[in-house]
Motif scaffolding. Structure first.
Motif, PDB file in Angstrom:
ATOM      1  N   GLY A 111       0.774  -1.236   0.000  1.00 44.41           N
ATOM      2  CA  GLY A 111       0.000   0.000   0.000  1.00 44.41           C
ATOM      3  C   GLY A 111       0.801   1.279   0.000  1.00 44.41           C
ATOM      4  N   ILE A 112       2.066   1.234  -0.461  1.00 45.00           N
ATOM      5  CA  ILE A 112       2.891   2.445  -0.519  1.00 45.00           C
ATOM      6  C   ILE A 112       2.630   3.152  -1.844  1.00 45.00           C
ATOM      7  CG2 ILE A 112       5.243   3.347  -0.574  1.00 45.00           C
ATOM      8  CD1 ILE A 112       6.050   1.141   1.312  1.00 45.00           C
ATOM      9  N   ALA A 113       2.107   4.379  -1.772  1.00 44.00           N
ATOM     10  CA  ALA A 113       1.808   5.146  -2.987  1.00 44.00           C
ATOM     11  C   ALA A 113       3.093   5.493  -3.724  1.00 44.00           C
ATOM     12  CB  ALA A 113       1.051   6.419  -2.618  1.00 44.00           C
ATOM     13  N   GLY A 114       3.051   5.448  -5.072  1.00 41.28           N
ATOM     14  CA  GLY A 114       4.245   5.739  -5.865  1.00 41.28           C
ATOM     15  C   GLY A 114       5.382   4.812  -5.519  1.00 41.28           C
ATOM     16  N   SER A 115       5.068   3.532  -5.328  1.00 41.54           N
ATOM     17  CA  SER A 115       6.036   2.584  -4.770  1.00 41.54           C
ATOM     18  C   SER A 115       7.273   2.394  -5.643  1.00 41.54           C
ATOM     19  CB  SER A 115       5.367   1.228  -4.545  1.00 41.54           C
ATOM     20  OG  SER A 115       4.995   0.647  -5.783  1.00 41.54           O
ATOM     21  N   SER A 116       7.164   2.669  -6.939  1.00 39.28           N
ATOM     22  CA  SER A 116       8.299   2.395  -7.829  1.00 39.28           C
ATOM     23  C   SER A 116       9.503   3.278  -7.542  1.00 39.28           C
ATOM     24  CB  SER A 116       7.880   2.556  -9.295  1.00 39.28           C
ATOM     25  OG  SER A 116       7.486   3.896  -9.555  1.00 39.28           O
ATOM     26  N   THR A 117       9.327   4.364  -6.798  1.00 47.45           N
ATOM     27  CA  THR A 117      10.461   5.236  -6.484  1.00 47.45           C
ATOM     28  C   THR A 117      11.051   4.968  -5.102  1.00 47.45           C
ATOM     29  OG1 THR A 117       8.928   6.953  -5.706  1.00 47.45           O
ATOM     30  CG2 THR A 117       9.654   7.089  -7.991  1.00 47.45           C
ATOM     31  N   SER A 118      10.398   4.157  -4.288  1.00 49.95           N
ATOM     32  CA  SER A 118      10.965   3.774  -2.991  1.00 49.95           C
ATOM     33  C   SER A 118      12.093   2.770  -3.214  1.00 49.95           C
ATOM     34  CB  SER A 118       9.898   3.145  -2.102  1.00 49.95           C
ATOM     35  OG  SER A 118       8.857   4.054  -1.825  1.00 49.95           O
ATOM     36  N   LEU A 119      13.043   2.722  -2.277  1.00 52.44           N
ATOM     37  CA  LEU A 119      14.203   1.851  -2.425  1.00 52.44           C
ATOM     38  C   LEU A 119      14.156   0.656  -1.472  1.00 52.44           C
ATOM     39  CD1 LEU A 119      16.935   4.617  -2.798  1.00 52.44           C
ATOM     40  CD2 LEU A 119      16.016   3.142  -4.604  1.00 52.44           C
ATOM     41  N   TRP A 120      14.195   0.931  -0.161  1.00 52.99           N
ATOM     42  CA  TRP A 120      14.201  -0.162   0.797  1.00 52.99           C
ATOM     43  C   TRP A 120      13.561   0.256   2.103  1.00 52.99           C
ATOM     44  CZ3 TRP A 120      19.153   0.959  -1.484  1.00 52.99           C
ATOM     45  CH2 TRP A 120      19.872   1.958  -0.824  1.00 52.99           C
ATOM     46  N   TRP A 121      13.364  -0.747   2.948  1.00 52.60           N
ATOM     47  CA  TRP A 121      12.608  -0.559   4.175  1.00 52.60           C
ATOM     48  C   TRP A 121      13.212  -1.490   5.227  1.00 52.60           C
ATOM     49  CZ3 TRP A 121       6.623  -1.892   4.092  1.00 52.60           C
ATOM     50  CH2 TRP A 121       6.099  -1.847   5.399  1.00 52.60           C
ATOM     51  N   LEU A 122      13.757  -0.925   6.296  1.00 54.58           N
ATOM     52  CA  LEU A 122      14.252  -1.733   7.398  1.00 54.58           C
ATOM     53  C   LEU A 122      13.071  -2.091   8.287  1.00 54.58           C
ATOM     54  CD1 LEU A 122      16.658  -2.984   8.921  1.00 54.58           C
ATOM     55  CD2 LEU A 122      16.743  -0.893  10.284  1.00 54.58           C
ATOM     56  N   ARG A 123      12.766  -3.374   8.367  1.00 51.44           N
ATOM     57  CA  ARG A 123      11.589  -3.833   9.113  1.00 51.44           C
ATOM     58  C   ARG A 123      12.029  -4.734  10.254  1.00 51.44           C
ATOM     59  NH1 ARG A 123       7.828  -8.129   9.032  1.00 51.44           N
ATOM     60  NH2 ARG A 123       5.774  -7.469   9.731  1.00 51.44           N
ATOM     61  N   LEU A 124      11.661  -4.355  11.473  1.00 50.14           N
ATOM     62  CA  LEU A 124      11.890  -5.191  12.638  1.00 50.14           C
ATOM     63  C   LEU A 124      10.616  -5.957  12.955  1.00 50.14           C
ATOM     64  CD1 LEU A 124      14.497  -3.539  12.916  1.00 50.14           C
ATOM     65  CD2 LEU A 124      14.082  -3.436  15.380  1.00 50.14           C
ATOM     66  N   THR A 125      10.716  -7.274  12.956  1.00 45.47           N
ATOM     67  CA  THR A 125       9.550  -8.096  13.241  1.00 45.47           C
ATOM     68  C   THR A 125       9.253  -8.134  14.736  1.00 45.47           C
ATOM     69  OG1 THR A 125      10.906 -10.099  13.386  1.00 45.47           O
ATOM     70  CG2 THR A 125       9.988  -9.539  11.229  1.00 45.47           C
ATOM     71  N   THR A 126      10.239  -7.774  15.545  1.00 44.69           N
ATOM     72  CA  THR A 126      10.052  -7.718  16.990  1.00 44.69           C
ATOM     73  C   THR A 126      11.076  -6.750  17.565  1.00 44.69           C
ATOM     74  OG1 THR A 126      10.100  -8.982  19.067  1.00 44.69           O
ATOM     75  CG2 THR A 126      11.610  -9.672  17.336  1.00 44.69           C
ATOM     76  N   ARG A 127      10.782  -6.189  18.730  1.00 44.64           N
ATOM     77  CA  ARG A 127      11.748  -5.349  19.444  1.00 44.64           C
ATOM     78  C   ARG A 127      12.254  -6.051  20.699  1.00 44.64           C
ATOM     79  NH1 ARG A 127      10.998   0.705  20.065  1.00 44.64           N
ATOM     80  NH2 ARG A 127      13.100   0.732  19.206  1.00 44.64           N
ATOM     81  N   ASP A 128      11.998  -7.342  20.773  1.00 41.35           N
ATOM     82  CA  ASP A 128      12.493  -8.150  21.879  1.00 41.35           C
ATOM     83  C   ASP A 128      14.006  -8.289  21.740  1.00 41.35           C
ATOM     84  OD1 ASP A 128      13.173 -10.043  23.766  1.00 41.35           O
ATOM     85  OD2 ASP A 128      11.784 -11.571  23.057  1.00 41.35           O
ATOM     86  N   LEU A 129      14.754  -7.741  22.693  1.00 43.91           N
ATOM     87  CA  LEU A 129      16.214  -7.692  22.588  1.00 43.91           C
ATOM     88  C   LEU A 129      16.855  -9.075  22.680  1.00 43.91           C
ATOM     89  CD1 LEU A 129      16.798  -4.511  24.766  1.00 43.91           C
ATOM     90  CD2 LEU A 129      17.008  -4.697  22.282  1.00 43.91           C
TER      91      LEU A 129
END
Length: 279
Positions: free
Chosen positions: A154-172
Motif C-alpha cells: 500500500g505504498i503510494a508511488g512505490s516504484s520510487t521507494s528503495l528499501w525498508w528496514l523492518r523489525l519483526t520484533t523489538r524483543d532484545l
C-alpha cells in the motif's frame, strides 16, 4: 534397517554438490529446493522390525532453521519399496543461519497384532532417520535482504521507494536474523537491476550505500529503544547484541551517544559512515 539414500539440494538456481555443506552464494531471496531419493526393501525391513507384513511405513522431510523458528515438513509418502523421491521447498524469507534437513521413516500402521516386545508399537515411532546440514553464508549474514513489492504493502508511488528496514520484533533477546529484515523494493528499476546482476559496478555502488544506510537505521533503532542497555550481556546473534554493537562503534556510553545524536545527528551519522567504511 538397510536403505540407500541421496540428497539433491538447490539454493536458488545453484545445485550443491553431493556432500557440500556451505551455500556460499546464498542470499535472502533464494529458496531452498530439496529432493531426497531413497530405496528400501520394505518386506525385509518389516521383518527386521518384527512388524506385520501388513504394517505401513511413511517417509517425510523435516527442515529446521537455526536463525528462525521455522519447522517445515513435506507431505508424508507411503514407503512401497523400490526407488522413491520426496520433495520439499523452503521459502527464503523464513530461513537464516543453518538449515538442518532430516529424512524420517516412521510407522504409519502396525497392521496385525505385534507379539514381539522389541517391535515399534506406536504410530509415529521413527525407525530410520538421516540428516544433512547446510550453512547459509555469503552476503546474507551482513545484510538480511528480501525483495518485496512495496505496491503490495500500500505504498503510494512505490516504484520510487528503495528499501525498508523492518523489525519483526523489538524483543532484545530475539535472534537478530529473525528480527531484522531489509526489504528491497522489487518495484524499483534500480533495485531490480541490482538483484539481477549484483556484481556489476552499479550494483556494487548501490550495495555499499545500502550497507551504510542499513547501519544508520540500526543506530536509530538502538537510540530509540527504551530497554537497550550497554551493561547487559545479550546473547550473541540476538537483537540486543547487534544494536549494542552499533552504539559501541560511536562510544561506550549509550546516554552520551544519544545526547550527541540529539545535538547533531548528521555528524554522528558521518562518524558511523567512517567506522563502517573502515571495515
Amino acid at each position: 534397517m538397510s536403505t540407500t539414500l541421496s540428497w539433491e539440494v538447490s539454493v536458488g538456481e545453484t545445485t550443491l554438490e553431493d556432500g557440500e555443506a556451505v551455500a556460499e552464494d546464498w542470499t535472502y531471496y533464494d529458496d531452498i529446493f530439496i529432493k531426497c531419493s531413497y530405496q528400501l526393501d520394505l518386506k525385509a525391513s518389516l521383518q527386521r522390525l518384527r512388524l506385520s507384513p501388513s504394517a505401513r511405513l511413511g517417509a517425510l522431510i523435516i527442515a529446521r532453521s537455526s536463525g528462525t523458528p521455522l519447522i517445515m515438513t513435506s507431505e508424508v509418502l507411503d514407503v512401497r519399496g523400490g526407488r522413491q523421491q520426496i520433495y520439499l521447498t523452503v521459502p527464503a524469507d523464513q530461513i537464516s543461519g543453518t538449515v538442518s534437513l532430516e529424512l524420517q521413516i516412521s510407522v504409519l500402521t502396525v497392521g496385525h497384532a505385534v507379539e514381539s516386545p522389541f517391535a515399534p508399537k506406536r504410530l509415529g515411532n521413527t525407525v530410520f532417520r538421516f540428516d544433512r546440514k547446510i550453512v547459509l553464508e555469503g552476503t546474507a549474514p551482513r545484510l538480511p535482504m528480501l525483495p518485496v513489492s512495496f505496491a503490495d504493502h500500500g505504498i503510494a508511488g512505490s516504484s520510487t521507494s528503495l528499501w525498508w528496514l523492518r523489525l519483526t520484533t523489538r524483543d532484545l533477546a530475539a535472534n537478530a536474523s529473525a528480527a531484522i529484515w531489509l526489504w528491497l523494493n522489487a518495484d524499483n528499476p534500480f533495485i531490480s537491476r541490482m538483484l539481477d546482476d549484483s556484481e556489476s559496478p552499479e550494483s556494487e555502488t548501490w550495495l555499499r550505500f545500502l550497507e551504510l544506510d542499513f547501519m544508520r537505521q540500526l543506530l536509530r533503532e538502538a537510540l530509540t529503544h527504551d530497554e537497550l542497555s550497554l551493561q547487559t550481556q545479550y546473547p550473541e546473534e540476538s537483537l540486543g547484541y547487534v544494536l549494542s554493537g552499533v552504539v559501541r562503534l560511536l562510544g561506550e556510553s549509550l546516554d552520551q551517544v544519544r545526547q550527541r545524536y540529539r545535538e547533531d545527528p548528521g555528524r554522528v551519522e558521518a562518524e558511523l559512515q567512517s567506522k563502517v567504511g573502515a571495515n
